[in-house]
Scaffold this motif. Structure first.
Motif, short mmCIF file in Angstrom:
data_model
loop_
_atom_site.label_atom_id
_atom_site.label_comp_id
_atom_site.label_asym_id
_atom_site.label_seq_id
_atom_site.Cartn_x
_atom_site.Cartn_y
_atom_site.Cartn_z
N THR A 185 80.37 47.46 12.03
CA THR A 185 81.79 47.24 11.72
C THR A 185 82.67 47.87 12.79
O THR A 185 83.65 47.26 13.27
N GLN A 186 82.33 49.08 13.19
CA GLN A 186 83.12 49.79 14.19
C GLN A 186 83.04 49.09 15.55
O GLN A 186 84.06 48.92 16.24
N ARG A 187 81.84 48.70 15.95
CA ARG A 187 81.67 48.08 17.26
C ARG A 187 82.27 46.68 17.32
O ARG A 187 82.71 46.23 18.39
N LYS A 188 82.31 46.00 16.18
CA LYS A 188 82.93 44.68 16.13
C LYS A 188 84.43 44.78 16.44
O LYS A 188 84.98 43.97 17.19
N ILE A 189 85.09 45.78 15.87
CA ILE A 189 86.51 45.99 16.13
C ILE A 189 86.72 46.27 17.61
O ILE A 189 87.62 45.72 18.26
N ALA A 190 85.88 47.14 18.18
CA ALA A 190 86.01 47.51 19.59
C ALA A 190 85.78 46.34 20.52
O ALA A 190 86.37 46.26 21.60
N ALA A 191 84.90 45.40 20.10
CA ALA A 191 84.61 44.25 20.95
C ALA A 191 85.78 43.28 21.01
O ALA A 191 85.91 42.51 21.96
N GLU A 192 86.65 43.36 20.01
CA GLU A 192 87.73 42.38 19.90
C GLU A 192 89.06 42.86 20.49
O GLU A 192 89.92 42.04 20.82
N GLN A 193 89.24 44.17 20.63
CA GLN A 193 90.54 44.66 21.08
C GLN A 193 90.48 46.12 21.54
O GLN A 193 89.52 46.83 21.22
N SER A 194 91.50 46.54 22.28
CA SER A 194 91.64 47.94 22.63
C SER A 194 91.95 48.74 21.38
O SER A 194 92.64 48.25 20.48
N ALA A 195 91.44 49.97 21.29
CA ALA A 195 91.66 50.76 20.08
C ALA A 195 91.44 52.24 20.33
O ALA A 195 90.73 52.63 21.27
N VAL A 196 92.08 53.04 19.47
CA VAL A 196 91.82 54.48 19.39
C VAL A 196 90.95 54.69 18.16
O VAL A 196 91.36 54.37 17.04
N PHE A 197 89.74 55.20 18.37
CA PHE A 197 88.80 55.44 17.28
C PHE A 197 88.74 56.92 16.97
O PHE A 197 88.42 57.73 17.83
N GLU A 198 89.02 57.25 15.72
CA GLU A 198 88.98 58.64 15.27
C GLU A 198 87.74 58.86 14.42
O GLU A 198 87.41 58.03 13.58
N GLY A 199 87.04 59.99 14.61
CA GLY A 199 85.88 60.27 13.79
C GLY A 199 85.23 61.59 14.14
O GLY A 199 85.90 62.54 14.54
N ARG A 200 83.91 61.62 13.99
CA ARG A 200 83.15 62.83 14.29
C ARG A 200 82.04 62.60 15.31
O ARG A 200 81.54 63.54 15.90
N ASP A 201 81.65 61.34 15.49
CA ASP A 201 80.61 61.05 16.48
C ASP A 201 80.97 59.81 17.30
O ASP A 201 80.10 59.11 17.79
N ASP A 257 71.08 66.64 11.11
CA ASP A 257 70.16 66.08 12.11
C ASP A 257 70.70 64.78 12.72
O ASP A 257 70.50 64.50 13.90
N THR A 258 71.37 63.99 11.89
CA THR A 258 71.86 62.69 12.33
C THR A 258 73.31 62.79 12.79
O THR A 258 74.19 63.18 12.03
N ALA A 259 73.56 62.46 14.05
CA ALA A 259 74.92 62.41 14.62
C ALA A 259 75.75 63.63 14.25
O ALA A 259 76.80 63.51 13.62
N PRO A 260 75.32 64.83 14.65
CA PRO A 260 76.10 66.02 14.32
C PRO A 260 77.46 66.04 15.01
O PRO A 260 77.65 65.39 16.04
N LEU A 261 78.39 66.76 14.40
CA LEU A 261 79.72 66.93 15.00
C LEU A 261 79.61 67.84 16.22
O LEU A 261 79.24 69.00 16.11
N LYS A 262 79.91 67.27 17.39
CA LYS A 262 79.91 68.05 18.63
C LYS A 262 80.66 67.26 19.69
O LYS A 262 80.75 66.03 19.61
#
Length: 219
Positions: free
Chosen positions: A114-130, A185-190
């Protein structure tokens, strides 16, 4: 401006949402709150009484999960199976559940497309942890936004106007979430190795955005 992906990672209460929205407005591109996807997943897990620690039950749930965004101008509305669940995903209970379920690899894989589909379609600022470490390792510019724990807790208290929690309980909860997110273990915040680290403790939103714009312009 050419197609561009900007990522902003960091712990809860660092000001990511406010800064990300302001930066997206400044750049004239869409803002994407990826944490909302995990909150939405957690909300549906709660509503459907899913045993998310049972792998088979979790996979069956994820296979039926219909979660996505409707983009309206600069705003994103979180839609689950055709209904707007945006107003229900910001409670303390959902925040903590989202932090827990986001450590499950099947959950992260389900939401990645879902996230990568949005990025493929337009410029964007993505907020998150990883965003800069896992989801968009090749993002054009990456930021890691942090602030002192006491400042972050005060901001969250002011945001929620909570009558159920005092600042001390919010601080304790936030510190636990920091530990959980950073040590999973999975995608830690760093921070990504090539991320620009910004401490917002003593900075206004405008100052943080100006600092980010200077890095983006120079990139």
């Amino acid at each position: 401006m050419a197609h561009r992906i900007i990522t902003i990672d960091g712990p809860a209460g660092a000001g990511k949402t406010t800064v990300s929205k302001a930066l997206a407005r400044e750049l004239g591109i869409v803002y994407v709150d990826t944490g909302a996807l995990y909150r939405g997943t957690a909300y549906e897990i709660k509503c459907q009484s899913i045993d998310w620690e049972d792998d088979a039950e979790l996979l069956a749930f994820l296979s039926e999960l219909d979660l996505g965004f409707e983009i309206k101008g600069q705003n994103l509305t979180l839609i689950s199976s055709g209904r707007d669940i945006t107003p229900f995903i910001r409670t303390s209970e959902i925040s903590m559940l989202a932090s827990a379920v986001s450590a499950k690899q099947p959950v992260r894989e389900a939401l990645l497309s879902t996230q990568r589909k949005i990025a493929a379609e337009q410029s964007a600022v993505f907020e998150g942890r990883d965003m800069g470490t896992v989801v968009f390792p090749n993002a054009d510019v990456k930021f890691f936004l942090s602030a002192d724990l006491s400042v972050r807790a005060k901001r969250r208290f002011d945001e929620t106007h909570s009558s159920q929690q005092d600042i001390q309980s919010i601080t304790t909860e936030m510190a636990k979430r920091d530990r959980d997110d950073s040590n999973r273990d999975t995608a830690p915040l760093k921070p990504a190795a090539d991320a620009v680290h910004i401490d917002s403790t003593d900075l206004t939103v405008g100052q943080v955005v100006d600092l980010m714009m200077s890095h983006i312009t120079a990139a």
